[in-house]
Scaffold this active site. Sequence first.
Site, PDB file in Angstrom:
ATOM      1  N   GLY A   1       0.802  -1.215   0.000  1.00  0.00           N
ATOM      2  CA  GLY A   1       0.000   0.000   0.000  1.00  0.00           C
ATOM      3  C   GLY A   1       0.839   1.270   0.000  1.00  0.00           C
ATOM      4  CG  HIS A   2      -1.257   5.021   0.348  1.00  0.00           C
ATOM      5  ND1 HIS A   2      -2.255   5.920   0.067  1.00  0.00           N
ATOM      6  CD2 HIS A   2      -1.643   4.418   1.494  1.00  0.00           C
ATOM      7  CE1 HIS A   2      -3.169   5.865   1.005  1.00  0.00           C
ATOM      8  NE2 HIS A   2      -2.825   4.978   1.870  1.00  0.00           N
ATOM      9  CG  ASN A   3       2.076   6.921   2.534  1.00  0.00           C
ATOM     10  OD1 ASN A   3       2.305   7.340   1.412  1.00  0.00           O
ATOM     11  ND2 ASN A   3       1.108   7.410   3.291  1.00  0.00           N
TER      12      ASN A   3
END
Lengths: 341, 341, 341
Positions: C250-252
């Site tokens: 996922g993002h980050n």
Amino acid sequence: MADPRFFKNCGPFSLRDLAEIAAIELGDDADGDRVMHDVAPLDSASAETVSFLDNPRYLEQFKESAAGACVVVAKYAKFAPRGMVLLTSDRPYRAYALIAQAFYGDQAAVDERHASAQIDGSARLGSGVSVGAGVVIGRGAEIGDRVQIGANTVIGPFVVIGADCAVGPNATLSHCLVGARALIHPGVRIGQRGFGFDMSSDGHLDVPQLGRVIIGDDVEIGANSTVDRGAGPDTIIGDGCKIDNLVQIGHNVQLGRGCVIVAQVGLSGSAKLGDLVVIGGQAGVAGHIKIGAGVQLAARSGLMRDAPAGSRMAGNPAIPAKEFFRQFALLAKLAKGGDGK
Amino acid sequence: MADPRFFKNCGPFSLRDLAEIAAIELGDDADGDRVMHDVAPLDSASAETVSFLDNPRYLEQFKESAAGACVVVAKYAKFAPRGMVLLTSDRPYRAYALIAQAFYGDQAAVDERHASAQIDGSARLGSGVSVGAGVVIGRGAEIGDRVQIGANTVIGPFVVIGADCAVGPNATLSHCLVGARALIHPGVRIGQRGFGFDMSSDGHLDVPQLGRVIIGDDVEIGANSTVDRGAGPDTIIGDGCKIDNLVQIGHNVQLGRGCVIVAQVGLSGSAKLGDLVVIGGQAGVAGHIKIGAGVQLAARSGLMRDAPAGSRMAGNPAIPAKEFFRQFALLAKLAKGGDGK
Amino acid sequence: MADPRFFKNCGPFSLRDLAEIAAIELGDDADGDRVMHDVAPLDSASAETVSFLDNPRYLEQFKESAAGACVVVAKYAKFAPRGMVLLTSDRPYRAYALIAQAFYGDQAAVDERHASAQIDGSARLGSGVSVGAGVVIGRGAEIGDRVQIGANTVIGPFVVIGADCAVGPNATLSHCLVGARALIHPGVRIGQRGFGFDMSSDGHLDVPQLGRVIIGDDVEIGANSTVDRGAGPDTIIGDGCKIDNLVQIGHNVQLGRGCVIVAQVGLSGSAKLGDLVVIGGQAGVAGHIKIGAGVQLAARSGLMRDAPAGSRMAGNPAIPAKEFFRQFALLAKLAKGGDGK
């Protein structure tokens, strides 16, 4: 009714013809000459369409259905609405499949090789092969008669695909030999290197993956599933296996004949499955596990040990399904204040 | 600061403008003329950038942040570092979204049809449609105004895509009707045949899959997710649904309005979800299950039975979340030698 | 023996050479001039091939193997069949990897840019770059020396790919910077927007995703895996990480150096993993979790809390692995009628 933009209807058929197609005995009181124009679900069927009842969850829909005819097991006949012709069968889903195939089985395959496809001069293509736009076929590949390859799919060098296979668009096949009549869905990845390396804190070291993927006849592989090639042995998928979407099959895995692998299952490297094994959705199988013929592994279970033929397993780690559900009930009872006995 | 190679910054904006964009009341002591040049996370913000605090995990970063302005709920205002302009909002994440959209919302869509795209002569394309290299659009397809289609994506015959949709590269769409403003990510597979066959030890028999996929307006479908077409009924995704990456949606599944389906979830065939259902990552839903409006299913849970509207479920098989966590605590206690009561 | 259609054998090699390649001391009684022609698994090896024993599950195969030479730890030497030359090593899998790389490491990369590839005039390609048919490379992209890009892969604007990377066919890369020697498998999706929006019953609102994906050197990403770009911070994958098929990142998310992420794992947004973390297949990690260096998370576990460096976790929600297995045993005992103590 199936959307005519997407599906070509080969009907109509008389009830007599449909009964014969489905190997069903038509009741004496049924009008064999009556004509059916389509198949449809119970809740959207009309007097000119054939439906089916397989799952008893839908018995209420059956009672209310406007279907002109319906495939059903004998025991539900008494619930049929007036005027519905019953096509009774011990295997109603199979009978319905045969009828629906008659209506829709011959979806016109276009024999074309799109001008934008890149087919290596040394590749051999059989007769009636259809190659979509942007397809890439590598050197030495062998494509059997009547194979259909969807747009933008990439077939690597020396891949062999048997007769009457259909490969969807945007798929990738390399290092594999595929039998006849396989159905490979969009986005499937077959033959890439497996997850093999020596783990080390000073740098993982790749182990060359020198096997292939061998796929039998009549295999289906669902959209975006991945099948890694063997590390040394081959990865093998037996005849008639049905594999759903987003399934991961690791290197050296062997599937027997007719296995059913539901969506998002993961089979770790070197797992060996006997014939007719059924694995429920999102379940996982550890590496090097042996699973006997006919084993059923429940959805979302994690099998960490060998499973004897015919066993039913559930839980994580998986144990015999009966024990799993006994433990599940016990824990609920204990939490509610009972003593669990 | 967002990398200018990848993102076009439409700023700067005054604090007054940003407050209006985010429907926020600017405090009396704030200088509405002060200019902000970008948005940035708390820990990399500068005096000329706007940041936000939504998750209290990041309160320490908030206290230390160099952000010139920050969107935050009123109760955290007292922790703000000196000099930070506070943009207080009851819904700080939404307010930040509006501000960030102002800075970066209008990423120039190129109106072009790449020469290498293969667009069937009978397909109808609206105005301002962008078609990437290697895209294939089948006969009779209808593509709405301002739709963007990424390179090497394959759109099957008679597919309908509504206005202002964006379809990423390397995706595959067939047998589907898509509403307006959908965001379909790279590698998504929509409309392939579902996993429908009569299981038999003498050979599984395919059941024709005669439905479509109907997708509402404002739907997002994440990378490499798969949505099978219906078996007879349609597979339906309601308006405003948000679907993450690697999600599997089986044939005949129906999603209500605004459902949120996190990554790697699997929805088995014929499951029916009401409006605003939220399903955590890697959870699974069994076939033919009905899930009421507003149900929340915890990550990694397996729902085997119908769930009433508004319920919160967890575990595998899933039970009410409170019971699940009570059982979890009890088992820990028992294993430590307590009696669990 | 590896199928010569798919793999180019660079042998033969003398035992002396192989011992040197694998940094192994050849025994005094071994004939260093003896020539080996290939590597092979224990059960299909012949007198002219080298095999290896790493997993004791295969000890019986070792005893029966016809391999001319075998890499093995010293303690199993006594089980060797007569006539087998032993290449003893403390790290037999690594030694075998080095030998197999010698036989098969230099798979000829073709330096070509296929005429059907669409390479933007402003993209910069190094020397010896191979670009497959139908590849799309966007404006401003930078492709390092000797990079291989498989057919129909799409590289977005301004993407940077380091020297000696191999990107498989049908992959999509955008908004990312990739280090040297990365191995990106078919169907991988890197850089699409993450699952970021403000949830609301009156319509979810997208939050612009303004970060990138930063990938270190020597990273492997498996087929059909997905790596979302950051929301504001970047998504970061450290040097030497090994990521299997169908993994969601996922993002980050931040991965340290040398992490091993097995197939179908999901890492939720903003999770941070230290160096050398190992996550078993189908496990999940909740958002914003911190995982210390060297943590091992068992397959199919769900980590909901931070895990300290060096810990071993299992279960769902995950707890220390020892506790998990104690609870698992206790429940089994209770269900069988014992008191669990």
